[in-house]
Each structure stands twice: as C-alpha cells, then as structure tokens.
Design an enzyme around this catalytic site. Structure first.
Site, short mmCIF file in Angstrom:
data_model
loop_
_atom_site.label_atom_id
_atom_site.label_comp_id
_atom_site.label_asym_id
_atom_site.label_seq_id
_atom_site.Cartn_x
_atom_site.Cartn_y
_atom_site.Cartn_z
N PRO A 2 -11.38 -114.74 -21.02
CA PRO A 2 -12.15 -113.99 -22.02
C PRO A 2 -12.63 -112.65 -21.43
CG PRO A 2 -12.87 -116.27 -21.90
CD PRO A 2 -11.95 -116.06 -20.75
N GLU A 3 -12.52 -111.62 -22.23
CA GLU A 3 -12.98 -110.30 -21.80
C GLU A 3 -14.08 -109.83 -22.75
OE1 GLU A 3 -10.05 -107.48 -20.58
OE2 GLU A 3 -8.64 -109.02 -19.93
N LYS A 60 -18.99 -109.41 -19.08
CA LYS A 60 -18.48 -110.69 -19.59
C LYS A 60 -19.52 -111.79 -19.51
CE LYS A 60 -14.12 -109.24 -17.53
NZ LYS A 60 -13.05 -109.60 -16.59
N TYR A 107 -15.24 -131.08 -23.72
CA TYR A 107 -15.32 -129.97 -22.77
C TYR A 107 -16.65 -129.21 -22.89
CZ TYR A 107 -10.28 -130.77 -22.62
OH TYR A 107 -9.05 -131.34 -22.50
N ARG A 126 -11.52 -125.35 -18.17
CA ARG A 126 -11.01 -125.20 -16.81
C ARG A 126 -12.11 -125.26 -15.73
NH1 ARG A 126 -6.38 -120.76 -16.39
NH2 ARG A 126 -6.05 -121.99 -14.50
N LYS A 167 -13.55 -91.82 -5.58
CA LYS A 167 -12.91 -93.12 -5.34
C LYS A 167 -11.49 -92.92 -4.80
CE LYS A 167 -16.44 -95.30 -7.17
NZ LYS A 167 -17.35 -96.13 -6.36
N ASN A 186 -8.04 -107.58 -17.22
CA ASN A 186 -6.66 -107.18 -16.96
C ASN A 186 -5.98 -106.55 -18.17
OD1 ASN A 186 -4.43 -107.24 -14.95
ND2 ASN A 186 -3.45 -108.51 -16.52
#
Length: 232
Positions: A2-3, A60, A107, A126, A167, A186
């Site tokens: 999840p983002e 998040k 779950y 998970r 950077k 990602n």
C-alpha cells in the site's frame, strides 16, 4: 505494498464514517509481531469507551486521534488494509479479504465497534504491518523521522531544486527515501519519473532546473490523480 493513495483512502473513509462516534467494543489480535509494544488486553482497555475525533496520515502511516491519548497508529507494511463493514474502502489488491470470509477476518489485527453499530477492522495477511498505541504518534518513530508528505506538505519548486542539488545519489532511491519525501513508493516513483522523462539512475544533483520543475510537477499531479482515483 500500500502506498499513499491507499492509506489516504482509508483515512478519508474513517473521517467520513467514524468521527464523533464512541468505541464500544474492541478486539486486538494476540500477535506480538504486529501489535507492537503493548499487550492485547492493555490495548483494548486503553481505547474502549473513547470517541474518535479525527483520522490523520503522514506518508504511509495512519493514526486515529481519540478524545484523549493514547492513540492507535497503523504502519501498513506490505499488505495492511482498513475495512469498514458496509462501506467501500479501496484496498491494495494483495491485502484483499474476500467478502465470503468471516467477519471480522481471521487476518484482523485491530477491530472496533462504534456506538452506532459500525465496525472497523485493520487486517494484515502478511504480518509486516505494525499497530501501536502511542501518546503522540508524530513525536516517535517512524512518523517523527518522515520527510514532508508528498500530498499534504509539498516542497516549493525552489526548495525541491535546492534539496536535489545537494543529493549525490540516484533519483529513484532518493524518491523512495521516506525521510526525504514521505508517501512515495515503488510504483509512484516509477510513474513520476516516467512522466517527467527522467531516468531512474540519473544522479539527483545532476538534474537541470527544467528537470527539477518537471519532476516537481509530476509528483504533484501523480499523487493527486492516483489519490482521487483510488478514493473514487
């Protein structure tokens, strides 16, 4: 995993359906891998009878502000998801619990019933998520170490360009660094770089002014678009 869009959708669903309601029943899973730093019984006793005042998010991470501390906080990990019984809440596909399964799901790590009968569950198939009970979530890790939220606290173009110039790392890992900008994962990183026409392995400090501006615009547009599409 999840983002930002999925977590923001969960926050808004709670905001729209749960504020001002009292917690009348609590079930916390006996899972010390996910329930971090407190026993299930102490967690339950600490929030029952309290009223949900607001739902907050940074990056998040999501937390529920109650009428008095401590507050439940949720780090979604690989497959965390919020469910509200009878309410459509967008969930990451790998998090999905089938409607045919029992309620609350096997779950479920955090379950509450509110005084109007509404039921809310945080699930994690998970077991990489973390559910904590914190006096002030923003003052402790992981939230205290997060950079500005990509959606709620965007840098100005000039601030962004100045920070990138310092950077020496490649741009994609920098965007994924939650201490630099929080909420980009990602698939969002890939999308914003694609839209800005920037190679993921280009060094951040080598970006031109025009590239910095394009990337800044892309981050804003992609996070807004994906968030509102997820919410719809």
């Amino acid at each position: 995993m999840p983002e930002l869009p999925e977590v923001e959708a969960a926050r808004r669903a709670i905001e729209d359906n749960c504020l001002g309601k009292k917690i009348t029943r609590v079930i916390i899973a006996d899972d010390t891998k996910v329930i971090d730093g407190i026993s299930a019984s102490d967690f339950q006793n600490s929030i029952i009878g309290k009223t949900i005042v607001s739902a907050c998010r940074k990056g998040k991470n999501l937390w529920l502000e109650l009428d008095s501390p401590p507050f439940p906080s949720f780090q979604f990990g690989m497959a965390g998801a919020i469910y509200i019984k009878g309410v459509a809440v967008t969930k990451y596909k790998r998090s999905a619990v089938k409607e045919s399964e029992e309620w609350p799901s096997k779950y479920s790590k955090f379950f509450i019933e509110l005084d109007d009968g509404l039921e809310v569950s945080f699930t994690d198939k998970r077991r990489f998520a973390k559910v904590r009970l914190l006096e002030n979530p923003v003052s402790v890790r992981p939230i205290s170490e997060l950079g500005p939220d990509a959606l709620l606290e965007p840098m100005t173009v000039d601030e962004f360009a100045t920070s990138l110039a310092k950077k020496k790392m490649t741009i994609k890992p920098l965007l994924l660094d939650q201490g630099y900008i929080s909420g980009i994962g990602n698939w969002i990183a890939d999308e914003v770089l694609y839209q800005a026409r920037i190679h993921p392995l280009q060094t951040a400090s080598s970006l031109s002014k025009e590239q910095c501006e394009a990337l800044h615009t892309s981050i804003k547009e992609v996070t807004l678009l994906k968030t509102y599409k997820t919410w719809e």
